[in-house]
Every structure is written in C-alpha cells, then in structure tokens.
Design an enzyme around this catalytic site. Structure first.
Site, PDB file in Angstrom:
ATOM      1  N   GLU A  99      42.767   5.873  39.829  1.00 29.11           N
ATOM      2  CA  GLU A  99      43.607   4.712  40.099  1.00 29.11           C
ATOM      3  C   GLU A  99      43.307   3.584  39.124  1.00 29.11           C
ATOM      4  OE1 GLU A  99      44.282   5.049  44.868  1.00 29.11           O
ATOM      5  OE2 GLU A  99      42.527   3.946  44.203  1.00 29.11           O
ATOM      6  N   CYS A 116      42.349  -3.348  36.103  1.00 29.51           N
ATOM      7  CA  CYS A 116      41.069  -2.767  36.502  1.00 29.51           C
ATOM      8  C   CYS A 116      41.218  -1.247  36.318  1.00 29.51           C
ATOM      9  CB  CYS A 116      40.825  -3.132  37.965  1.00 29.51           C
ATOM     10  SG  CYS A 116      39.377  -2.362  38.678  1.00 29.51           S
ATOM     11  N   CYS A 152      32.707   9.308  41.161  1.00 24.74           N
ATOM     12  CA  CYS A 152      31.527   8.629  40.628  1.00 24.74           C
ATOM     13  C   CYS A 152      30.294   9.339  41.173  1.00 24.74           C
ATOM     14  CB  CYS A 152      31.520   7.168  41.067  1.00 24.74           C
ATOM     15  SG  CYS A 152      30.178   6.191  40.316  1.00 24.74           S
ATOM     16  N   CYS A 164      26.525   4.896  45.552  1.00 26.49           N
ATOM     17  CA  CYS A 164      26.264   3.652  46.284  1.00 26.49           C
ATOM     18  C   CYS A 164      26.908   3.777  47.677  1.00 26.49           C
ATOM     19  CB  CYS A 164      26.840   2.449  45.534  1.00 26.49           C
ATOM     20  SG  CYS A 164      26.142   2.279  43.878  1.00 26.49           S
ATOM     21  N   CYS A 187      30.322   1.968  48.701  1.00 26.83           N
ATOM     22  CA  CYS A 187      31.475   2.094  47.807  1.00 26.83           C
ATOM     23  C   CYS A 187      32.267   3.359  48.128  1.00 26.83           C
ATOM     24  CB  CYS A 187      30.994   2.125  46.356  1.00 26.83           C
ATOM     25  SG  CYS A 187      32.301   2.465  45.153  1.00 26.83           S
ATOM     26  N   GLY A 220      34.328   5.108  38.989  1.00 26.46           N
ATOM     27  CA  GLY A 220      33.397   5.641  38.005  1.00 26.46           C
ATOM     28  C   GLY A 220      32.375   4.652  37.490  1.00 26.46           C
ATOM     29  N   GLU A 221      31.350   5.208  36.867  1.00 26.71           N
ATOM     30  CA  GLU A 221      30.315   4.401  36.225  1.00 26.71           C
ATOM     31  C   GLU A 221      30.545   4.502  34.716  1.00 26.71           C
ATOM     32  OE1 GLU A 221      27.980   2.190  36.626  1.00 26.71           O
ATOM     33  OE2 GLU A 221      27.462   2.433  34.524  1.00 26.71           O
ATOM     34  N   SER A 277      31.415  -3.065  33.725  1.00 27.28           N
ATOM     35  CA  SER A 277      30.587  -3.255  34.922  1.00 27.28           C
ATOM     36  C   SER A 277      29.737  -2.004  35.136  1.00 27.28           C
ATOM     37  CB  SER A 277      31.513  -3.486  36.121  1.00 27.28           C
ATOM     38  OG  SER A 277      30.764  -3.648  37.304  1.00 27.28           O
ATOM     39  N   SER A 320      25.853  -4.667  38.523  1.00 22.68           N
ATOM     40  CA  SER A 320      25.958  -4.595  39.981  1.00 22.68           C
ATOM     41  C   SER A 320      24.571  -4.604  40.574  1.00 22.68           C
ATOM     42  CB  SER A 320      26.709  -3.322  40.374  1.00 22.68           C
ATOM     43  OG  SER A 320      28.014  -3.371  39.837  1.00 22.68           O
ATOM     44  N   HIS A 343      23.343  -6.442  43.690  1.00 20.46           N
ATOM     45  CA  HIS A 343      23.479  -6.279  45.148  1.00 20.46           C
ATOM     46  C   HIS A 343      22.209  -6.495  45.955  1.00 20.46           C
ATOM     47  CE1 HIS A 343      27.507  -5.152  44.239  1.00 20.46           C
ATOM     48  NE2 HIS A 343      27.214  -3.956  43.766  1.00 20.46           N
ATOM     49  N   ASN A 371      33.989  -5.322  51.021  1.00 19.61           N
ATOM     50  CA  ASN A 371      35.218  -4.722  51.538  1.00 19.61           C
ATOM     51  C   ASN A 371      34.783  -3.479  52.297  1.00 19.61           C
ATOM     52  OD1 ASN A 371      37.217  -6.394  50.240  1.00 19.61           O
ATOM     53  ND2 ASN A 371      36.496  -5.502  48.332  1.00 19.61           N
ATOM     54  N   CYS A 379      37.854  -4.311  45.509  1.00 22.00           N
ATOM     55  CA  CYS A 379      36.629  -3.734  44.949  1.00 22.00           C
ATOM     56  C   CYS A 379      36.045  -2.627  45.795  1.00 22.00           C
ATOM     57  CB  CYS A 379      35.566  -4.817  44.842  1.00 22.00           C
ATOM     58  SG  CYS A 379      35.689  -5.680  43.318  1.00 22.00           S
TER      59      CYS A 379
END
Ligand code: SAH
Length: 399
Positions: free
Chosen positions: A106, A119, A126, A130, A133, A181-182, A215, A238, A240, A314, A357
């Site tokens: 997406e 984005c 991924c 995490c 996510c 993805g990373e 990111s 990231s 966190h 989210n 996100c």
C-alpha cells in the site's frame, strides 16, 4: 507481547521483471543499445516514465515501430492498483497495489495546503516484528525492487500532476518511507530509489533531499552506510522507548542494536549531513508514556540535532494496547520541551481508512474484498488520514 522472529533475509521469490527505474542511466542506455536502438531513447523513456506516462502509444517522440518493444523491455507494468480508499474529501488516498507475483503493498498520498506527501512501502510485509505495528504482525513476504518502490512515488506524482486530487493540478513534494517494510533491510533497492527520487528530470522526480524521509527501526550498520552515501535525506528513527529494557520488547531489533548505538548512529548522520533527525515515539498508554520515560528521553536527546515526533498509538486489530490519553500526551510533551528537546505530536486522524501509521496491512484489505466489496473508490466521509503532519500539542483538534 508477540514472540515473532526477526527476519532479515527476505524469502527468495521470482524477481519482478527488470525495469528502467532499477537501472542507472548508463545501464539503461546500454539496455536500449542492446535492442538495436540509439542510447538517447533511454532518456526519452525516462522522461515519459517519471512523468507518469507508461502507455507506449503516448510516447510520440519514439518511433511507433519500436515503442512497443522498448516499453515491454524497460517499462513493464509492475504495480496494478487493486483499489483506492479516500478520506478527507479525496485529499487523502490510500492505494492497494498488486505486484507481479500477487504480493500486495500500500501507499498513501496526502495533500496539504502547502505540500503533497506520499507514504511508500519498501517491502511486502516486514520482518522487524514490532508488536504494535499491523505490518509487523504479518511477517515479511519479500523485498520490493527499486522500480516497485519508485513506481509508488511516480504514481503519486502523476495523480498530483493530472489534478486527480482535489485542489487542482499540483506537485508531489515529499516522500516518506513509512509504509510497509523496513527500508534499511532492503538497502540496495532503497538506495537506488533515493537516487531516482532525487535525480532531476529526465532521470528522476527531482525532489529535494530534505523532503525525502527514510524511517528505520534502527539498523545501525545500514544507518552508517547511508551516512556515507552523500544523499542528505531526512532520517527518522523509530525509538519508542528511551531504555533498553522496554525497547527490547517494543522494537525487537533492539536486542541486536541498543538505544545508545542507534542514537550514536543517528548523531553521526546528523553531523555528516547537517540535518536534524527525527525520533519517532508511539505513545502507548501505560506502556511507554510515563513521566519518568519522558525525562529519560529528554536527557538522552538534550543538546542533540534531533526532534521528537510523538505518535499517539493507532491501535491495531486485536491489540490490547491503546493510545495515551491526552493529559499523558501533554505531560510527555511538556517534559521533553522542558529538557530543551523540540517536540511535536503527529496528527492521527485517518484510522477510518486504515491509512494511519502502522496500520498498513494489505493482506487484510484484500481478504475484505473477497466478500463482494465493490472495486472502485469508496469515499469515507470522515476526516483525513494524516501520517506526517506534526502539529504542536494543543493545536490538534481531536487527538
Ligand atoms: N520500518 C520503518 C517504517 C515503519 S512505519 C520504521 O520502523 O521506522 C513508520 C512509523 O510508524 C514507525 O515509527 C513505526 O514504529 C510507527 N508505527 C507502526 N505502527 C504504529 C502504530 N500502530 N501506531 C503508531 N505508530 C506506529
């Protein structure tokens, strides 16, 4: 807490067909020459492609007899739109793309008064696991090719140029690697993508370095490699959590590269590029939003060329976690600012199209479509999905 494994090496699958956007200018010129055509035709193809023209019939400066051959060889269709969801009166559009092997990714285009940001996804799925996510919960399907990543940005640029987004024809100004993805786990393809985003026409989209944001979960060796590339794009890390004990659980890659190492690598990036990096911090109620953690983060970042971007979580389907309540957010911001760390809170509207996100989980979307959901552009009449609209706390309407 999930115990998903960390996955670095993408499963081997059939490679996507070769595309102009995978190649350097020299390679593309050589490929055209191999087809018995003058090398400058590669420049012609590039000019069309980066303007969003992929139909050979529209390439009228290329002789009709060779359009098809060149198009097939260098501009294969890689991204098929499956559907688009809109919010914010059409100014936010999420597109689900199907790739040549059926994998789904997406991208989200967001138009603001002063800019338009897309984005994009760098991997299908991924491997970084995490637990908060949505993408991370479904594991890694495969790396995208450079052209599959670039194509998402080109499609957004074309949608803007063609006036498909309300507000009249405009220009894509920003790209953020904050989709699925990373990016730094798919390093060579992401590097090639960055080149194409930054290169001036005809070989790229001509974006400015500062308006492209990579990111990362904090793959330290790759951050160091990126530092050496001479492409001063914006780096977002990231984090966190400011402490290893908690970060080990929220960002499992922390078991390999610790908070201190990630911050050191980001500092080195800032020193080399002169560019402030951004620290992403999803505020999760009673998990990482305590005042002590704000103070710890403040001490960690004080005096650095960094700013904190707080993202109220989210919540993903089935998660037991929730966003921090507004008073906790306010307190967190106040403490960071008191420590001298520039801090903003990201707007989180847009859960209604799962465009916010960490909510990109294309597999679920596709499943939904199987129960007779109509293809097309369902319009959601509720507010915008905004992935990167940092606003000072207090200014946001409905966090
Ligand atoms: N792999 C990259 C890009 C991920 S998406 C990275 O980790 O940086 C961009 C940002 O959204 C990351 O900071 C990610 O941690 C954050 N994110 C993921 N899921 C989220 C969620 N459910 N709520 C808020 N932010 C989330």
């Amino acid at each position: 807490m999930t115990a998903l494994p960390l996955v670095f090496d993408a499963p081997r699958r059939g490679k996507p067909p070769r595309h102009l956007a995978d190649l350097t200018r020299e390679e593309a010129r050589a490929a055209v020459a191999d087809l018995g055509q003058p090398a400058f035709r590669a420049d012609q193809l590039a000019r069309h492609y980066f303007r969003g023209v992929t139909d050979p019939a529209r390439m009228t400066d290329v002789p009709a007899a060779v359009r098809e051959t060149l198009g097939e060889a260098l501009l294969p269709g890689l991204l098929t739109p499956v559907r688009t969801l809109s919010a914010d009166g059409g100014r936010t559009r999420k597109t689900l793309w199907r790739l040549h092997d059926g994998a789904l990714v997406e991208s989200v285009l967001m138009r603001y008064p002063d800019r338009a940001t897309v984005c994009i996804s760098s991997q299908a799925g991924c491997g970084m696991a995490c637990p908060f996510c949505a993408t991370g919960q479904n594991g890694l399907t495969r790396n995208l090719s450079a052209a599959e990543i670039v194509g998402q940005a080109v499609a957004a640029a074309a949608a803007m140029a063609d006036g498909e987004v309300p507000g009249g024809p405009g220009r894509l100004s920003n790209v953020v690697f904050m989709g699925m993805g990373e990016p730094l786990a798919n390093y060579p393809r992401v590097r090639q993508t960055l080149r194409a985003l930054l290169a001036p026409a005809p070989w790229g989209l001509g974006l400015s370095q500062r308006s492209v944001t990579v990111s990362t979960v904090g793959l330290v060796p790759a951050i160091r490699k990126l530092t050496e590339e001479g492409m001063a794009v914006t780096l977002a890390v990231s984090l966190h959590a400011p402490d290893d004990e908690l970060r080990d659980t929220l960002v499992p890659i922390n078991t390999r590269w610790k908070v201190g190492e990630v911050v050191d690598a980001a500092d080195a990036y800032a020193a080399r590029t002169g560019r402030r990096y951004s620290v992403e911090y999803a505020l999760i109620r009673d998990v990482n939003d305590q005042p002590e953690r704000a103070d710890l983060l403040g001490r960690l970042l004080a005096g650095k060329l960094a700013h904190v971007n707080l993202i109220p979580l989210n919540p993903t389907p089935g998660s037991q976690w929730d966003a921090s309540p507004l008073p906790a957010q306010r307190e967190f911001v106040a403490r960071l600012r008191a420590a001298g760390v520039p801090t903003t809170v990201r707007d989180t509207r847009g859960q209604d199209i799962d465009g916010a996100c960490g909510q990109l989980a294309a597999a679920d979307l596709a499943d939904g479509q199987a129960d007779g959901d109509v293809a097309g552009i369902p319009t959601v009449a509720t507010p915008a999905a905004v992935l990167e609209a940092p606003v000072p706390l207090g200014a946001e309407a409905d966090a």
